[in-house]
Design a protein around this motif. Structure first.
Motif, short mmCIF file in Angstrom:
data_model
loop_
_atom_site.label_atom_id
_atom_site.label_comp_id
_atom_site.label_asym_id
_atom_site.label_seq_id
_atom_site.Cartn_x
_atom_site.Cartn_y
_atom_site.Cartn_z
N VAL A 116 -4.76 6.42 7.50
CA VAL A 116 -4.29 7.27 6.53
C VAL A 116 -5.36 8.39 6.06
O VAL A 116 -5.00 9.36 5.61
CB VAL A 116 -4.04 6.26 5.39
CG1 VAL A 116 -2.62 5.87 5.40
CG2 VAL A 116 -5.13 5.46 5.07
N VAL A 117 -6.49 7.82 6.31
CA VAL A 117 -7.67 8.92 6.10
C VAL A 117 -7.77 10.00 7.21
O VAL A 117 -8.27 9.53 8.25
CB VAL A 117 -8.92 8.29 5.39
CG1 VAL A 117 -9.85 9.33 4.99
CG2 VAL A 117 -8.75 7.34 4.45
N PRO A 118 -7.48 11.23 7.07
CA PRO A 118 -7.85 12.32 7.99
C PRO A 118 -9.25 12.63 8.01
O PRO A 118 -9.67 13.47 7.46
CB PRO A 118 -6.80 13.57 7.32
CG PRO A 118 -6.79 13.31 5.96
CD PRO A 118 -7.03 11.98 5.59
N ALA A 127 -3.65 11.18 11.40
CA ALA A 127 -3.25 10.67 9.94
C ALA A 127 -2.77 11.75 9.09
O ALA A 127 -1.97 10.99 8.22
CB ALA A 127 -4.76 10.43 9.56
N ILE A 128 -2.92 12.99 9.18
CA ILE A 128 -2.26 13.91 8.30
C ILE A 128 -0.66 13.73 8.63
O ILE A 128 -0.03 13.79 7.82
CB ILE A 128 -2.90 15.35 8.66
CG1 ILE A 128 -4.44 15.20 8.45
CG2 ILE A 128 -1.89 16.32 7.99
CD1 ILE A 128 -4.71 16.89 8.67
N PHE A 130 0.82 11.47 9.62
CA PHE A 130 1.50 10.17 9.24
C PHE A 130 1.80 10.14 7.86
O PHE A 130 2.79 9.69 7.30
CB PHE A 130 0.43 8.83 9.76
CG PHE A 130 0.93 7.45 9.13
CD1 PHE A 130 2.24 7.10 9.42
CD2 PHE A 130 0.04 6.98 8.19
CE1 PHE A 130 2.59 5.74 8.86
CE2 PHE A 130 0.57 5.80 7.61
CZ PHE A 130 1.66 5.21 8.06
N ASP A 131 0.73 10.48 7.12
CA ASP A 131 0.94 10.77 5.55
C ASP A 131 2.02 11.48 5.38
O ASP A 131 2.80 11.12 4.43
CB ASP A 131 -0.42 11.34 4.98
CG ASP A 131 -1.56 10.30 5.23
OD1 ASP A 131 -1.37 9.17 5.27
OD2 ASP A 131 -2.78 10.87 4.95
N LEU A 132 2.18 12.63 5.92
CA LEU A 132 3.13 13.60 5.50
C LEU A 132 4.66 12.86 5.95
O LEU A 132 5.54 13.01 5.27
CB LEU A 132 3.27 15.18 6.18
CG LEU A 132 2.04 15.70 5.93
CD1 LEU A 132 1.74 17.09 6.84
CD2 LEU A 132 2.10 16.03 4.47
N LEU A 134 5.14 9.67 6.09
CA LEU A 134 5.57 8.66 5.00
C LEU A 134 6.28 9.27 3.85
O LEU A 134 7.25 8.64 3.40
CB LEU A 134 4.15 8.04 4.49
CG LEU A 134 4.12 6.73 4.31
CD1 LEU A 134 4.79 5.83 5.33
CD2 LEU A 134 2.74 6.21 3.79
N ILE A 135 5.81 10.37 3.45
CA ILE A 135 6.63 11.14 2.18
C ILE A 135 7.87 11.39 2.59
O ILE A 135 8.83 11.17 1.95
CB ILE A 135 6.08 12.39 1.95
CG1 ILE A 135 4.43 12.29 1.39
CG2 ILE A 135 6.56 13.27 0.76
CD1 ILE A 135 3.54 13.43 1.01
N THR A 161 8.28 18.73 4.36
CA THR A 161 7.03 18.48 4.64
C THR A 161 7.21 18.30 6.25
O THR A 161 6.28 18.20 7.03
CB THR A 161 6.43 17.35 4.15
OG1 THR A 161 7.23 16.58 3.70
CG2 THR A 161 5.71 17.84 2.89
N ALA A 165 4.68 18.34 9.47
CA ALA A 165 4.12 17.16 9.98
C ALA A 165 4.33 17.29 11.63
O ALA A 165 3.66 16.68 12.23
CB ALA A 165 4.66 15.98 9.35
#
Lengths: 240, 489
Positions: A116-118, A127-128, A130-132, A134-135, A161, A165
């Motif tokens: 999760v941490v880019p 990671a970026i 994946f985070d996007l 996830l939203i 987003t 992503a």
């Protein structure tokens, strides 16, 4: 309308049993020597290809989502099907994505925080993305709630987003890890091409004024209405 | 529960003692009706045949044939392993306009239990199941079963129109969803726990008890020679009247201080409308009702008071009936909302009665139960009984009268959900019309035309999917009371 009754549970009662039995079979199977060898094969396969498959499925999701509102060629039934494909491929892509980073983390190739941490570098791009995603996935599952909420357009804000992503994910796929094989580069290019075409279609649909059927009789045409009707069975099939 | 008054024309039989006691407990019941007779199967069948006792749940099936079918079935299977039959008392009315079975079970439960015991002992069984709907009836019946120390089961059913069908009742007793089974099977053959089952309405068993204690000759002192005995009517939803067969409908309406008004609905929401002229001629018996084109059904009589829009009332009931479908059979699921749509067009003058006839004809004879047939009967007879009124609607788009909603329906709980469209967002994608053909039609521009209709439980799943799939996020579900309770129509 949020209630579920026992006539229509979220999962059919046999699904949980099948899942439990499946998990048990895998665990028991992996304890035997040939089973362990097979498990190792599966792990190796996932380590190499889960990310690629995830990206291809996500691309399919983006394409089917873009063309799901196309009305010049696709009829209503096709558009319902396109939405179903959109959801299904997004789900498949997300599942592959989860197995992708689980295999990498459990195999010691990445730290858990890197999911999760880019951090700087190609893995950080993943990671970026994946985070996007996830939203996008969470808000996508909550879509019916947005329709009843005061500001339905909030949902679109979250959903776009995906447009950020997806290119980030493509870049991550091409730059992270070992140098990409030729066929992988080729399939990524095909994905880019597909998304570009779909985006162009969406642009056309948005810009072009919609043709409205004119000269239709005053009462609702029985033929059209009959054409819209399908039996429940057909509808179920269309969504599979 | 609504307060229901009980009266009678002629001497009371089932309602004996209702004028003095609120509920007849076992001692009072025995004092009124005497001891429990125990006729043999042959005697009982002969008595029932002599009195031509019919089922009082609406279909009017000869009770003797039901009884012999169950006896035959249990005798045939007795050679291998003994299959003892089950006696089921169907206390589910489903009809909002009916109260007679609830009243009977709540105030004279022992009479119904007497009838069930007589049938059970004649069939050589002691298994009795009572299926009841209302809480008051369930309490009364449980207390009565405890008083008699008899091994009877009491099963609660949901208040739902199609749950009263005998197949649905048997399914409910077997612990399944109370909807009519897909194949019409005689409960005499396969019933509770797969055993031969005698299912009949609560009033039928009460009549059986009276018949068994009076004997066919005394029983025939009331009623007509062809149709002896009395019957229970529910007039206007709030008055239960016991009348001998052969009484004039007008006399009953006078007795209940009601007037025929614009017309009288006989036989409930699966019954027929009589215009005032036919209502004044009508005689309360199967033959008498047939003569004026009516039906006795489950004894429901609903006069329509003047001053309310008859067509609007019919539409209101048709929408209720469409929602009460179990959603199992296509012609019913899709056809009944179509009937409501055709009635809407008729009311605003854009459609004609032929469209209503066509729409109502779609479901005739095509379903697991008689719900589409009954609804068609109700709507088609309304077209004839209210011809003048419909003429006014067709000419002016309105009869100038408001819809007061005088015909009884279940009280809304406030949980009723309806579809709504945010018109500023809707872009005519048409997916809702595809996913919800029952509720949504598309106009010639592809925009949805919603049917003003409470979403029935069996449609919730499809509605949720349609809301989730609307590309413009324009479709949603609203709850709460409608803004306009009284609509000019």
């Amino acid at each position: 309308m949020e209630t579920r009754n026992s006539d229509r549970p979220l999962l059919p009662p046999w699904a949980l049993r099948v899942m439990a039995f499946g998990a048990l079979a895998v665990l028991v199977g992996a304890a035997t020597p040939p089973g362990a060898a097979a498990a190792a094969e599966v792990q190796r396969f996932l380590a190499f290809y889960a990310g690629v498959f995830s990206l291809i499925a996500m691309s399919a999701a983006v394409v089917s989502g873009l063309i799901a509102t196309e009305r010049m060629i696709l009829r209503i039934g096709h558009r319902v099907l396109a939405q179903a494909v959109h959801r299904a491929s997004a789900l498949v892509g997300f599942t592959f994505l989860v197995s992708h980073f689980l295999v990498k983390v459990l195999g010691g190739q990445a730290a858990p925080a890197q999911i999760v941490v880019p951090y700087a570098g190609p893995v950080g791009l993943g990671a970026i993305a994946f985070d996007l995603f996830l939203i996008v996935v969470i808000t996508g599952l909550l879509r019916p709630r947005f329709a009843s909420a005061a500001r339905p357009w909030m949902w679109r804000m979250f959903h776009v987003t995906a447009y950020v992503a997806w290119p980030v994910a493509i870049t991550h796929g091409l730059t992270a890890g070992r140098p990409a094989a030729n066929w992988v580069v080729l399939s990524y290019l095909l994905c880019v091409l597909g998304v570009a075409m779909a985006a162009f279609t969406r642009l056309l649909v948005t810009v072009k004024p919609r043709s409205v059927p004119r000269g239709a009789p005053d009462t609702m045409p029985a033929a059209t209405v009959a054409g819209q009707r399908t039996t429940s069975g057909q509808r179920q099939e269309a969504l599979r | 529960m609504r307060t229901v008054t009980v009266t009678g024309v002629g001497g009371p039989r089932l309602t004996l003692g209702f004028d003095r006691f609120d509920r007849l407990d076992l001692d009072r019941h025995r004092a009124m009706h005497g001891g429990l007779p125990a006729p043999s199967l042959g005697e009982l069948v002969r008595m029932v045949e002599a009195a031509d006792l019919r089922g009082r749940g609406g279909a009017g099936f000869p009770f003797a044939r039901k009884l012999s079918a169950v006896a035959r079935r249990s005798a045939r299977s007795a050679d291998g392993r003994a299959e003892r039959p089950v006696v089921v008392v169907n206390g589910a009315e489903g009809e909002p306009g009916s109260a007679k079975d609830k009243v009977l079970l709540a105030r004279a439960p022992h009479l119904v239990l007497d009838g069930a015991s007589v049938a059970a002992s004649a069939l050589g069984t002691d298994e009795i199941v009572l299926a009841v709907e209302s809480g008051a009836a369930a309490r009364s019946v449980r207390a009565a079963v405890a008083e008699r120390r008899m091994p009877a089961r009491v099963v609660r059913l949901p208040e739902r129109f199609v749950a009263g069908q005998s197949g649905a009742v048997v399914r409910a007793i077997n612990g399944r969803t109370p909807v009519p089974p897909g194949r019409r099977e005689r409960a005499a053959g396969i019933g509770v726990d797969g055993r031969p089952t005698l299912v009949s309405n609560a009033e039928t068993y009460a009549q059986l008890a009276v018949l068994a204690s009076l004997g066919p000759d005394l029983y025939a002192t009331a009623g007509t020679p062809d149709e002896p005995g009395t019957t229970l009517l529910t007039v206007g939803g709030t008055t239960v009247v016991e009348v001998p067969f052969g009484t004039r409908l007008a006399e009953v309406l006078d007795h209940c201080e009601a007037a025929a008004g614009q017309g009288v609905l006989v036989g409930g929401y699966h019954g027929r409308w009589l215009d005032p002229a036919a209502a004044s001629r009508a005689v309360l018996s199967r033959a008498g009702m047939e003569a004026v084109g009516g039906t006795l059904g489950a004894g429901i009589v609903l006069p329509l008071t003047p001053g309310t829009c008859a067509l609007g009332e019919v539409r209101r009931i048709a929408a209720y009936l469409a929602g009460q479908s179990a959603g199992q059979c296509g012609p019913c699921r899709l056809g009944l909302p179509d009937v409501v749509r055709a009635l809407d067009d008729l009311a605003d003058g854009s459609g004609g009665p032929d469209a209503v006839r066509r729409a109502a004809g779609v479901g005739r004879g095509r379903g697991a139960c008689f719900h589409p047939d009954g609804t068609a009967r109700f709507v088609l007879s309304a077209l004839e009984a209210f011809a003048d009124e419909i003429g006014a609607h067709r000419r002016g788009g309105s009869c100038g009268m408001p819809v007061y909603g005088v015909l009884p329906l279940p009280v809304p709980s406030g949980e009723e959900a309806r579809l709504a469209v945010d018109w500023t967002r809707c872009d005519g994608h048409g997916l809702c019309g595809h996913l919800l053909p029952e509720l949504v039609r598309l106009d010639r521009y592809g925009y949805p035309v919603l049917l003003d209709f409470d979403i029935p439980p069996w449609m919730e799943h499809d509605v949720q999917r349609a809301v989730g799939m609307c590309p413009a996020l324009a479709l949603r579900v609203t709850t709460g009371v409608r803004e306009t309770a009284v609509r000019r129509s």
